[in-house]
Enzyme design. Structure first.
Site, mmCIF file in Angstrom:
data_model
loop_
_atom_site.group_PDB
_atom_site.id
_atom_site.type_symbol
_atom_site.label_atom_id
_atom_site.label_comp_id
_atom_site.label_asym_id
_atom_site.label_seq_id
_atom_site.Cartn_x
_atom_site.Cartn_y
_atom_site.Cartn_z
ATOM 1 N N GLN A 61 16.776 18.065 1.963
ATOM 2 C CA GLN A 61 17.080 18.527 3.319
ATOM 3 C C GLN A 61 15.884 18.408 4.252
ATOM 4 O O GLN A 61 15.934 17.711 5.251
ATOM 5 C CB GLN A 61 17.596 19.964 3.289
ATOM 6 C CG GLN A 61 18.198 20.403 4.613
ATOM 7 C CD GLN A 61 19.149 21.574 4.465
ATOM 8 O OE1 GLN A 61 19.487 21.992 3.365
ATOM 9 N NE2 GLN A 61 19.589 22.107 5.583
ATOM 10 N N ASP A 62 14.780 19.100 3.950
ATOM 11 C CA ASP A 62 13.574 18.939 4.768
ATOM 12 C C ASP A 62 12.355 19.195 3.900
ATOM 13 O O ASP A 62 12.476 19.663 2.771
ATOM 14 C CB ASP A 62 13.610 19.811 6.033
ATOM 15 C CG ASP A 62 13.402 21.284 5.775
ATOM 16 O OD1 ASP A 62 13.660 21.745 4.639
ATOM 17 O OD2 ASP A 62 12.983 21.999 6.703
ATOM 18 N N PRO A 63 11.159 18.865 4.381
ATOM 19 C CA PRO A 63 9.961 18.992 3.545
ATOM 20 C C PRO A 63 9.650 20.447 3.195
ATOM 21 O O PRO A 63 10.053 21.377 3.902
ATOM 22 C CB PRO A 63 8.853 18.406 4.432
ATOM 23 C CG PRO A 63 9.547 17.564 5.452
ATOM 24 C CD PRO A 63 10.861 18.234 5.686
#
Length: 217
Positions: A61-63
């Protein structure tokens, strides 16, 4: 990225001027505070894995938003950083499925053709998903569309409801989609554990005459 096969094909999928818009966004956010990953690693997934080499996509999804965690590769952290809970569960499932991977840096997977792609490529320190919906989804959806158009078979591994929504972008019947619950501690027992994504991926690749991934490297 400008000189890679990725660049031209991603550009075809995006509105005119989108790359300039991304560069402006990066200039602004990196000037405004602490952003992860380091700017030189924002595009690490497509810099490490050439389009021609992609055999597997693992979508995140995101870092990670903690210090020194994010490497620009979904779920991966450097070996001198403790594995976050989702990565711990990925490695537990790998151990149950195939064997023990000593390292929790997943760069070796990326070098074998596993595209470790986050849907969002930047995050402010300590603020999960704070850049969601701003600029990255069109860019990373374009990457998925480019991979979907490959004639060689690709395995798309989609963990959790967010990643599973990306099935809508995967229309090529050559490809295999493996989906399950997310490896997060909140959901891993709802179908992630026991899903055997690593052996299933290799079984598919071998059946298609492709080299399997050495997941333990």
């Amino acid at each position: 990225m400008q000189h890679s096969a990725w660049h031209a094909l991603i550009k075809e999928q995006l509105p005119e001027g989108y790359f300039a818009k991304i560069n402006h966004f990066l200039d602004e956010v990196y000037a405004s505070g602490t952003i992860y990953p380091p700017r030189e690693k924002v595009f690490n997934a497509i810099q490490t894995t050439d389009l021609a080499d992609v055999k597997v996509v693992i979508l995140g999804q995101d870092p990670y938003h903690g210090p020194r965690q994010a490497q620009g590769l979904s779920f991966s952290v450097p070996d001198d950083i403790p594995a976050p809970p989702s990565l711990q569960n990925i490695l537990k499932e790998l151990a149950d499925d195939i064997g023990v991977k000593e390292s929790h840096d997943l760069t070796s997977w990326a070098q074998q053709g596993v595209l470790l792609l986050n849907a969002g490529l930047t995050v402010p320190a300590g603020q999960a998903n704070a850049h969601a919906g701003l600029i990255w989804e069109s860019f990373t959806d374009a990457i998925i569309k480019v991979v979907n158009e490959k004639s060689d078979p690709v395995v798309f591994i989609l963990w959790g409801s967010y990643a599973r929504k990306k099935k809508a972008l995967i229309s090529n019947p050559q490809h295999l989609i493996i989906e399950s619950a997310h490896p997060s501690p909140l959901s891993a027992y709802r179908g992630f554990f026991g899903s055997k994504p690593f052996s299933r991926t290799n079984d598919f690749l071998v059946a298609k005459g492709l080299e399997p991934i050495n997941w333990l490297a």
